[in-house]
Write an enzyme that holds these catalytic residues in place. Structure first.
Site, short mmCIF file in Angstrom:
data_model
loop_
_atom_site.label_atom_id
_atom_site.label_comp_id
_atom_site.label_asym_id
_atom_site.label_seq_id
_atom_site.Cartn_x
_atom_site.Cartn_y
_atom_site.Cartn_z
N HIS A 81 35.67 31.88 41.72
CA HIS A 81 35.26 32.93 41.30
C HIS A 81 34.96 33.02 39.77
O HIS A 81 34.91 33.87 39.20
CB HIS A 81 36.32 34.03 41.59
CG HIS A 81 37.70 34.21 40.63
ND1 HIS A 81 38.54 33.03 40.50
CD2 HIS A 81 38.24 35.19 39.97
CE1 HIS A 81 39.53 33.19 39.65
NE2 HIS A 81 39.38 34.42 39.45
N ASP A 99 46.29 43.27 41.30
CA ASP A 99 44.64 43.94 40.80
C ASP A 99 44.07 43.84 42.07
O ASP A 99 43.03 43.26 42.17
CB ASP A 99 44.31 43.17 39.72
CG ASP A 99 42.94 44.18 38.89
OD1 ASP A 99 42.81 45.18 39.46
OD2 ASP A 99 42.38 43.56 38.19
#
Length: 383
Positions: free
Chosen positions: A299, A79
């Site tokens: 994150h 991704d």
């Protein structure tokens, strides 16, 4: 395994391994093992695990790596360009209609607008995957309307042009099938091997990689537009950061390659570190020069349980219907029952602990905390 911030030098090639996590944080031994395995790859200089570190497919997630002379596309993953964007919504939080929006909001399938015109506005060339442009995707991706829970640094908050009584929109998505196709082409030829930085193959990969990063950013913008059209509100993009990428960086007089695998940048200004859909998200500002953390931050909260374990454990304790509301009284749109269980808040680490670790390590200051109002995952019953 609970681990304090540690630093070790491994046998040749010499690479520094560091895990930034307090003794109060849970870091799986398998994640550390994967981190150390990556550090042994040719050309590696440093491998840093952030507080959300957890095992991935061959390489850990919640980590950043630097190399010299060559780089590794498989560390970026499939991704490419996945990241998060934050929008300041032109609507007061008290006027939100979460229940009504949850029943009607839909961000699925090809967008019926002018795709080429939209991409041109974003400065991005078409990829051939535009059927998925403007869609959230599966896994841990989401679009979430949020309200401000508390402002912790009024000056930094105001500098972003934000107001405490307005809604915000956080979008987490990536390059959809485009990144997958780029990684597959590399793996078919090189498996998990790296690319010599000064080679035609490396330059070709980087061209495709950079395109995917830009396309992913445009994808988040279109997801935001579709959500905003659905609730009838304007918005302004406040920030957009990528957490799956490889970028060149000059360091100690040498050109090195910074890989981020589920790691937010610490060198691009404020970022949002989200918790699960049933937890606060943290708007933070990086502090320090970033050298000790490979210029990277956590994150998100990081998975505590695998998807299989989450399904098995949570189905024993909760119904699917009960998981469409949270302790914040927010609504969750997710009609895929497996995904609803896999992404339940209980499957994730405590975001408060993750952010506290970053604060105590001198890496961030908290600007504001954001609470969920409506989390959109998917209308599809299949991923």
């Amino acid at each position: 395994m609970s681990t304090a911030s540690t630093e070790t030098t491994l046998a040749s090639p010499a690479a520094t391994v560091r895990v930034i996590a307090s003794p109060q944080s849970w870091v799986e031994g398998e994640a550390v093992r994967q981190l150390e395995a990556v550090a042994r790859l040719p050309g590696m200089k440093a491998a840093v695990g952030l507080p959300d570190l957890h095992p991935g497919k061959g390489a850990p997630v919640g980590a950043a790596f630097t190399s010299e002379g060559l780089f590794y596309p498989y560390l970026v993953g499939n991704d490419i360009g996945c990241g998060m964007g934050l929008w300041d919504v032109g609507m007061l939080a008290r006027k939100s209609k979460a229940e009504r929006w949850a029943s009607k909001l839909e961000v699925e399938g090809p967008w019926n607008g002018d795709v080429e015109g939209f991409l041109a506005e974003e400065g991005v060339k078409p990829s051939g995957f535009e059927g998925a442009l403007g869609t959230v995707g599966g896994g841990n991706h989401f679009a979430e309307l949020q309200r401000v829970d508390a402002v912790h640094d009024a000056r930094a908050f105001a500098e972003l042009g934000l107001e405490a009584d307005r809604l915000l929109l956080l979008v987490h998505s990536g390059s959809r099938g485009l990144g997958e196709a780029i990684l597959r082409a590399h793996v078919d030829r090189h498996a998990a091997g790296g690319l010599v930085a000064d080679s035609d193959e490396a330059r070709a990969y980087l061209t495709r990689h950079d395109h995917a990063v830009a396309w992913a950013r445009a994808n988040r913008a279109l997801v935001a537009r579709r959500v905003l059209d659905g609730i009838g509100a304007p918005a302004r993009r406040v920030l957009d950061v990528c957490h799956n990428s490889v970028t060149p960086r000059r360091e100690d007089g040498a050109l090195r390659w910074l890989h981020r695998k589920g790691a937010a940048p610490a060198d691009e200004g404020p970022v949002v570190i989200p918790g699960s859909r049933g937890a606060l998200s943290y708007l933070v500002a990086p502090v320090g020069d970033g050298t000790g953390s490979a210029y990277s931050l956590a994150h998100g909260a990081g998975r505590k349980w695998t998807r299989t374990a989450a399904r098995e454990r949570i189905k024993e304790r909760f119904t699917a219907e009960s998981l469409t509301r949270t302790s914040f009284k927010s609504h969750v749109v997710c009609e895929n029952k497996d995904l609803l269980f896999e992404e339940a808040p209980q499957a994730y680490k405590a975001i408060d602990r993750v952010v506290t670790d970053l604060v105590e390590a001198g890496l961030v200051k908290v600007v504001a905390t954001l609470a969920p109002v409506l989390t959109y995952k998917t209308r599809s019953r299949e991923e």
